[in-house]
Every structure is written in structure tokens, then in C-alpha cells.
Design a protein around this motif. Structure first.
Motif, PDB file in Angstrom:
ATOM      1  N   ALA A 126     -58.930 116.188  79.107  1.00 30.17           N
ATOM      2  CA  ALA A 126     -60.065 117.104  78.967  1.00 30.17           C
ATOM      3  C   ALA A 126     -60.028 117.831  77.629  1.00 30.17           C
ATOM      4  CB  ALA A 126     -60.061 118.110  80.116  1.00 30.17           C
ATOM      5  N   LEU A 127     -58.849 118.297  77.211  1.00 29.51           N
ATOM      6  CA  LEU A 127     -58.734 118.998  75.936  1.00 29.51           C
ATOM      7  C   LEU A 127     -59.052 118.074  74.766  1.00 29.51           C
ATOM      8  CD1 LEU A 127     -55.494 121.124  76.508  1.00 29.51           C
ATOM      9  CD2 LEU A 127     -57.794 122.024  76.080  1.00 29.51           C
ATOM     10  N   ALA A 128     -58.451 116.886  74.773  1.00 27.18           N
ATOM     11  CA  ALA A 128     -58.664 115.956  73.659  1.00 27.18           C
ATOM     12  C   ALA A 128     -60.114 115.488  73.607  1.00 27.18           C
ATOM     13  CB  ALA A 128     -57.721 114.767  73.779  1.00 27.18           C
ATOM     14  N   ALA A 129     -60.726 115.269  74.769  1.00 24.11           N
ATOM     15  CA  ALA A 129     -62.121 114.840  74.798  1.00 24.11           C
ATOM     16  C   ALA A 129     -63.045 115.909  74.244  1.00 24.11           C
ATOM     17  CB  ALA A 129     -62.528 114.486  76.229  1.00 24.11           C
ATOM     18  N   ALA A 130     -62.627 117.157  74.341  1.00 20.98           N
ATOM     19  CA  ALA A 130     -63.414 118.270  73.814  1.00 20.98           C
ATOM     20  C   ALA A 130     -63.062 118.591  72.362  1.00 20.98           C
ATOM     21  CB  ALA A 130     -63.207 119.507  74.684  1.00 20.98           C
ATOM     22  N   ASP A 131     -62.284 117.717  71.708  1.00 22.43           N
ATOM     23  CA  ASP A 131     -61.871 117.903  70.314  1.00 22.43           C
ATOM     24  C   ASP A 131     -61.066 119.179  70.123  1.00 22.43           C
ATOM     25  OD1 ASP A 131     -62.879 115.535  69.296  1.00 22.43           O
ATOM     26  OD2 ASP A 131     -64.824 116.397  68.790  1.00 22.43           O
ATOM     27  N   ARG A 132     -60.246 119.532  71.115  1.00 27.03           N
ATOM     28  CA  ARG A 132     -59.344 120.669  70.991  1.00 27.03           C
ATOM     29  C   ARG A 132     -57.972 120.169  70.551  1.00 27.03           C
ATOM     30  NH1 ARG A 132     -60.442 124.917  74.184  1.00 27.03           N
ATOM     31  NH2 ARG A 132     -59.069 126.022  72.731  1.00 27.03           N
ATOM     32  N   PRO A 133     -57.263 120.912  69.710  1.00 26.24           N
ATOM     33  CA  PRO A 133     -55.925 120.488  69.296  1.00 26.24           C
ATOM     34  C   PRO A 133     -54.999 120.352  70.493  1.00 26.24           C
ATOM     35  CG  PRO A 133     -56.734 122.265  67.900  1.00 26.24           C
ATOM     36  CD  PRO A 133     -57.687 122.169  69.048  1.00 26.24           C
ATOM     37  N   THR A 134     -54.419 119.173  70.665  1.00 31.93           N
ATOM     38  CA  THR A 134     -53.661 118.854  71.878  1.00 31.93           C
ATOM     39  C   THR A 134     -52.439 118.028  71.521  1.00 31.93           C
ATOM     40  OG1 THR A 134     -55.803 118.674  73.017  1.00 31.93           O
ATOM     41  CG2 THR A 134     -53.866 117.858  74.193  1.00 31.93           C
ATOM     42  N   ALA A 153     -44.663 121.137  65.970  1.00 32.51           N
ATOM     43  CA  ALA A 153     -44.527 120.665  64.587  1.00 32.51           C
ATOM     44  C   ALA A 153     -45.342 119.396  64.359  1.00 32.51           C
ATOM     45  CB  ALA A 153     -43.050 120.421  64.264  1.00 32.51           C
ATOM     46  N   PHE A 154     -45.330 118.493  65.325  1.00 35.26           N
ATOM     47  CA  PHE A 154     -46.136 117.282  65.213  1.00 35.26           C
ATOM     48  C   PHE A 154     -47.623 117.626  65.180  1.00 35.26           C
ATOM     49  CE2 PHE A 154     -42.320 114.999  66.073  1.00 35.26           C
ATOM     50  CZ  PHE A 154     -42.542 113.691  65.664  1.00 35.26           C
ATOM     51  N   LEU A 155     -48.043 118.567  66.023  1.00 37.16           N
ATOM     52  CA  LEU A 155     -49.455 118.931  66.070  1.00 37.16           C
ATOM     53  C   LEU A 155     -49.882 119.581  64.761  1.00 37.16           C
ATOM     54  CD1 LEU A 155     -51.984 118.980  67.820  1.00 37.16           C
ATOM     55  CD2 LEU A 155     -51.258 121.195  68.700  1.00 37.16           C
ATOM     56  N   ASP A 156     -49.027 120.426  64.197  1.00 34.57           N
ATOM     57  CA  ASP A 156     -49.348 121.056  62.911  1.00 34.57           C
ATOM     58  C   ASP A 156     -49.556 120.009  61.822  1.00 34.57           C
ATOM     59  OD1 ASP A 156     -49.199 123.549  64.047  1.00 34.57           O
ATOM     60  OD2 ASP A 156     -47.160 123.972  63.349  1.00 34.57           O
ATOM     61  N   ALA A 157     -48.791 118.908  61.909  1.00 38.53           N
ATOM     62  CA  ALA A 157     -48.903 117.842  60.914  1.00 38.53           C
ATOM     63  C   ALA A 157     -49.966 116.813  61.281  1.00 38.53           C
ATOM     64  CB  ALA A 157     -47.552 117.142  60.749  1.00 38.53           C
ATOM     65  N   GLY A 158     -50.512 116.909  62.502  1.00 35.77           N
ATOM     66  CA  GLY A 158     -51.508 115.935  62.939  1.00 35.77           C
ATOM     67  C   GLY A 158     -50.938 114.551  63.113  1.00 35.77           C
ATOM     68  N   ARG A 159     -49.702 114.456  63.588  1.00 36.46           N
ATOM     69  CA  ARG A 159     -49.031 113.165  63.684  1.00 36.46           C
ATOM     70  C   ARG A 159     -48.601 112.849  65.106  1.00 36.46           C
ATOM     71  NH1 ARG A 159     -45.024 112.652  58.444  1.00 36.46           N
ATOM     72  NH2 ARG A 159     -46.584 111.718  57.069  1.00 36.46           N
ATOM     73  N   THR A 160     -48.513 111.559  65.396  1.00 36.77           N
ATOM     74  CA  THR A 160     -47.935 111.056  66.633  1.00 36.77           C
ATOM     75  C   THR A 160     -46.623 110.379  66.287  1.00 36.77           C
ATOM     76  OG1 THR A 160     -50.001 110.776  67.871  1.00 36.77           O
ATOM     77  CG2 THR A 160     -48.189 109.288  68.431  1.00 36.77           C
ATOM     78  N   GLY A 161     -45.576 110.646  67.056  1.00 38.30           N
ATOM     79  CA  GLY A 161     -44.288 110.039  66.763  1.00 38.30           C
ATOM     80  C   GLY A 161     -43.257 110.406  67.805  1.00 38.30           C
ATOM     81  N   THR A 162     -42.007 110.099  67.512  1.00 33.87           N
ATOM     82  CA  THR A 162     -40.937 110.366  68.461  1.00 33.87           C
ATOM     83  C   THR A 162     -39.995 111.431  67.937  1.00 33.87           C
ATOM     84  OG1 THR A 162     -39.615 108.540  67.533  1.00 33.87           O
ATOM     85  CG2 THR A 162     -40.976 108.061  69.467  1.00 33.87           C
ATOM     86  N   LEU A 163     -39.414 112.175  68.856  1.00 35.38           N
ATOM     87  CA  LEU A 163     -38.362 113.117  68.513  1.00 35.38           C
ATOM     88  C   LEU A 163     -37.184 112.886  69.452  1.00 35.38           C
ATOM     89  CD1 LEU A 163     -38.232 115.675  70.757  1.00 35.38           C
ATOM     90  CD2 LEU A 163     -40.374 116.242  69.634  1.00 35.38           C
ATOM     91  N   GLU A 164     -36.013 113.253  68.990  1.00 32.00           N
ATOM     92  CA  GLU A 164     -34.791 113.094  69.771  1.00 32.00           C
ATOM     93  C   GLU A 164     -34.363 114.451  70.325  1.00 32.00           C
ATOM     94  OE1 GLU A 164     -33.679 110.053  70.230  1.00 32.00           O
ATOM     95  OE2 GLU A 164     -35.191 109.261  68.831  1.00 32.00           O
ATOM     96  N   ALA A 165     -33.960 114.482  71.563  1.00 27.89           N
ATOM     97  CA  ALA A 165     -33.492 115.725  72.184  1.00 27.89           C
ATOM     98  C   ALA A 165     -32.403 115.398  73.188  1.00 27.89           C
ATOM     99  CB  ALA A 165     -34.643 116.456  72.877  1.00 27.89           C
ATOM    100  N   THR A 184     -50.571 113.374  69.555  1.00 25.03           N
ATOM    101  CA  THR A 184     -51.389 114.509  69.171  1.00 25.03           C
ATOM    102  C   THR A 184     -52.845 114.086  69.029  1.00 25.03           C
ATOM    103  OG1 THR A 184     -51.118 114.191  66.782  1.00 25.03           O
ATOM    104  CG2 THR A 184     -49.464 115.539  67.921  1.00 25.03           C
ATOM    105  N   SER A 185     -53.713 115.039  69.266  1.00 24.60           N
ATOM    106  CA  SER A 185     -55.144 114.836  69.077  1.00 24.60           C
ATOM    107  C   SER A 185     -55.715 116.080  68.427  1.00 24.60           C
ATOM    108  CB  SER A 185     -55.838 114.570  70.416  1.00 24.60           C
ATOM    109  OG  SER A 185     -57.240 114.427  70.250  1.00 24.60           O
ATOM    110  N   LEU A 186     -56.439 115.871  67.337  1.00 22.76           N
ATOM    111  CA  LEU A 186     -57.041 116.974  66.604  1.00 22.76           C
ATOM    112  C   LEU A 186     -58.533 116.710  66.432  1.00 22.76           C
ATOM    113  CD1 LEU A 186     -54.356 117.413  63.811  1.00 22.76           C
ATOM    114  CD2 LEU A 186     -54.900 119.100  65.559  1.00 22.76           C
ATOM    115  N   PRO A 187     -59.321 117.740  66.133  1.00 27.28           N
ATOM    116  CA  PRO A 187     -60.720 117.496  65.796  1.00 27.28           C
ATOM    117  C   PRO A 187     -60.813 116.517  64.632  1.00 27.28           C
ATOM    118  CG  PRO A 187     -60.318 119.847  66.061  1.00 27.28           C
ATOM    119  CD  PRO A 187     -58.972 119.167  66.080  1.00 27.28           C
ATOM    120  N   PRO A 188     -61.916 115.791  64.497  1.00 24.87           N
ATOM    121  CA  PRO A 188     -62.037 114.822  63.399  1.00 24.87           C
ATOM    122  C   PRO A 188     -61.812 115.489  62.045  1.00 24.87           C
ATOM    123  CG  PRO A 188     -63.862 114.582  64.934  1.00 24.87           C
ATOM    124  CD  PRO A 188     -63.125 115.831  65.339  1.00 24.87           C
TER     125      PRO A 188
END
Length: 388
Positions: free
Chosen positions: A128-136, A182-194, A211-215
């Protein structure tokens, strides 16, 4: 899965049970990046794609099976003949007779999302958030002792809070939420280790953060004949496109029907009052000093993704002289891409728009712009990053 959020949101609204297959890792050349997704409902209807066709049939079958047995599975598909039969616990099996013709390898995570599943509410909220172009941002465990996590997900909301969870201790959720931010701030999709107990403590886990950001914005300055073709190219690349010019007779909806916004204003005044960010592309097509110089003096001092200006090489040299006289440094001037576009031999407005769009993609993805024929350059540049 956020790349198919609009369709998923519709399915969730209709109350459908479904299974989502997401590319979680890629090796070598593969047609779709991490985060690419395909979903299947009870009736077998499909949305999205994980491979552009190479393994869709096999992934469709995995989704149908996941809907029946409720198990989260991970499969590998590669050029030597497909999957390794891995499920969420990481057990090895026999290779499948399905592979990628491009020679790459991709791992696909298949998660059933049915009524009553503990993670369904999080998936619904993310769609729902991503479909509404909200940062997710959506985070899921994709490697390690993943079976116990069973498709659970952590959702990072636009206001910074997170809901859901990975099913481990609170420290794990806090660690992953910080990485997802941090990924959302950069607008990136990827992996992190924890570590399973948070930070680097406990069994190692690999978490996919989508991540999903407005266009991203493209602002085209100059309501010239080349601008109409560039607007179409910008929309094709997924930008929110604005056309701005100070001349009202040229800056009309009739001339630019596909633009998201039409603005009549001096370019530098509009840039001063509009929202821009590190994903914004500015294309200056006016090639008139009274418009270009005050606009570029501001643009080249902003953290923008791309600033390009149209004009002949003589126009470019004169523009540089004027910008130096206006006080711009050589470092600031080095950010200007002029003459705009890649060398395609373009002549028509449509060809020029392709040239500019190609340069935008090259800048975004780190491409060289040279022909791939006769080279060993990567075809698909990896945009995802790893975080520790």
C-alpha cells in the motif's frame, strides 16, 4: 516485491491469497536485479517477472506449491541447468533442468502470503505504501538459518518507525531497521549482513532490503521542439517530468501533453522554489545565456544526479566562460554534461532524446556508453550494495 506494489496492493484489497517470488541474489549476467518479483494467486494468475521469461514457468510452479504447503523456499537458477533445490533451510538438492540462457545465476525467494499468515499484514502495508509512492523499505532474511523466519518481514515507514519484525530478538530488528534506513536514504535495494542476535552477534544472516521511492524528477528547461521528445523519453525511464520555460506562448499543455507538470517561469526562479534531490536530472535545452547562466550557476552547486545543457561546442565554450565569470569553480563546472547526451550521431529531436536518455542511464548505472560488441564489459551493472 515492491516493484509490483501497485498490482499487489490491488490483489490484497481483493482479499486474494498469493505467493511472491523475489530475486534475492544475482551472480554474473542476469536479466533482472535483486528485488524483481513475480506473484501468483490461487487461480494461477501472474503479475511481474523474475527473469524476463527464462525460468518463469519453474517459478510459477514453486509459487503454486508454496500456496498449497505454506512453506517459504529459496531456489537457485543458473546457466548449468537451474536451481540447486535449496529451501529456506539451505539444504542442497539436485539441479533443476531450468536455467538462464544469459549465463548468469539468480536466487529466488518464494513466500506464501495467505489469509492468517503472520506476515501478511506487513506485506499488505508495504504494498500500500509503495503503491502510493511513499518512501518504503522492506527487509527479509534470505540466507543463514532462514527457515525459522518463515517469510517474516520488517517494514520501515516514511516517518522512520518500523513495524513487523524478523522473528528474532529486538536487537536484530533494530540493527536491520538502521540498515534499511541507510538503503532508503540512498534509494537502493541490496543486502546487509547482521548477526542473529543483532549487530554482529550470533549466527550470520543475510537480509535483503528492498526500497521504493517516488519517481525521480526530470526537469526540462526550454519549451523547444527537442523537449517534447525528451519528455517522452523521460517518462519511459520512469521520471516525473516537468517542463519549464519563461515564454507562455511555447509552454503549453497542448505542446507537451505527456509532461507531468508545465511551468511558466524563469528557469532559475523555478529551480529556487522547487524540490530537488540527489536523484533529480536537469536537462537545459534553452541554449540562451540569459536563461542558461543564472540557472546553471544554481544547478551546479546543488547535489543533483545529472545536469546537462544543449548547445554546439562553440556555445559550450562561451557558456563556460560566462559561468567562470559568474564565480563557478572548475570542480563545479566539471559536473556539467555539455554538449548534452552521448555520441550517437543524433539529428532529429527523437534521436537526440535517445542520446540524452542513454547518458542519463549511463550516469545512473555507472555505464561507459561504449558499444558492448567486442568488449567484456558487464551488461547489467549491479546497483545494490552490501552493508555490514
Amino acid at each position: 516485491m515492491l516493484d509490483i506494489a501497485e498490482e499487489l496492493h490491488r490483489w490484497f484489497t481483493e482479499g486474494r491469497d498469493l505467493a511472491v517470488a523475489t530475486v534475492v541474489a544475482v551472480e554474473g549476467s542476469a536479466p533482472r536485479p535483486p528485488g524483481a518479483a513475480l506473484a501468483v494467486d490461487r487461480a494461477g494468475e501472474v503479475i511481474g517477472s523474475v527473469s524476463g521469461g527464462c525460468v518463469e514457468g519453474a517459478v510459477h510452479a514453486l509459487c503454486r506449491q508454496a500456496l498449497e504447503d505454506g512453506r517459504t523456499v529459496r531456489e537457485r537458477f543458473g546457466h548449468e541447468g537451474g536451481g540447486n533445490g535449496n529451501d529456506a533451510e539451505g539444504d542442497d538438492g539436485d539441479p533443476l533442468a531450468v536455467g538462464l540462457t544469459c549465463g548468469g545465476v539468480l536466487d529466488v525467494l518464494v513466500v506464501p502470503v495467505r489469509a492468517g499468515d503472520p506476515h501478511r499484514e506487513v506485506y499488505e502495508a508495504a504494498a500500500a505504501l509503495a503503491a502510493a509512492d511513499r518512501p518504503t523499505a522492506l527487509a527479509r532474511v534470505v540466507a543463514g538459518p532462514a527457515a525459522r523466519y518463515g517469510g517474516r518481514a520488517l517494514l520501515l515507514h516514511p516517518d522512520g518507525r518500523h513495524t513487523g519484525g524478523l522473528g528474532g530478538p529486538p536487537a536484530l530488528d533494530r540493527t536491520v531497521a538502521a540498515g534499511a534506513r541507510a538503503f532508503l536514504d540512498a534509494g537502493r535495494t541490496g543486502t546487509l549482513e547482521a548477526g542473529e542476535r543483532g549487530a554482529r552477534c550470533g549466527a550470520p544472516l543475510t537480509v535483503l532490503v528492498e526500497t521504493s521511492l517516488p519517481p525521480p524528477r526530470m526537469i526540462v528547461f526550454g519549451a523547444v521542439d527537442f523537449a517534447a521528445a525528451l519528455v517522452r523519453a523521460g517518462k519511459l525511464l520512469g521520471h516525473h517530468v516537468t517542463v519549464c520555460d519563461a515564454r507562455p506562448v511555447f509552454t503549453t499543455r497542448a505542446r507537451f501533453p505527456e509532461a507531468d507538470e508545465i511551468v511558466v517561469d524563469w528557469p532559475h526562479r523555478y529551480l529556487d522554489r522547487t524540490r530537488v534531490d540527489a536523484r533529480t536530472a536537469l536537462c537545459v535545452l534553452t541554449h540562451d545565456p540569459k536563461f542558461d547562466v543564472p540557472l546553471l550557476c544554481r544547478a551546479l552547486r546543488l547535489p543533483l544526479a545529472y545536469v546537462g545543457a544543449m548547445g554546439s561546442r562553440r556555445t559550450h565554450e562561451d557558456r563556460l566562460r560566462r559561468l567562470r565569470e559568474a564565480g563557478l569553480t572548475e570542480g563545479e563546472l566539471s559536473r556539467l554534461r555539455s554538449p548534452i547526451g552521448l555520441d550517437l550521431g543524433a539529428r532529429t529531436p527523437e534521436e537526440t532524446a535517445v542520446s540524452i536518455a542513454a547518458e542519463l542511464v549511463a550516469v545512473r548505472r555507472g555505464g561507459t556508453g561504449v558499444p558492448l560488441t567486442g568488449t567484456e564489459l558487464l551488461i547489467h551493472h549491479e546497483a545494490a550494495v552490501r552493508m555490514g
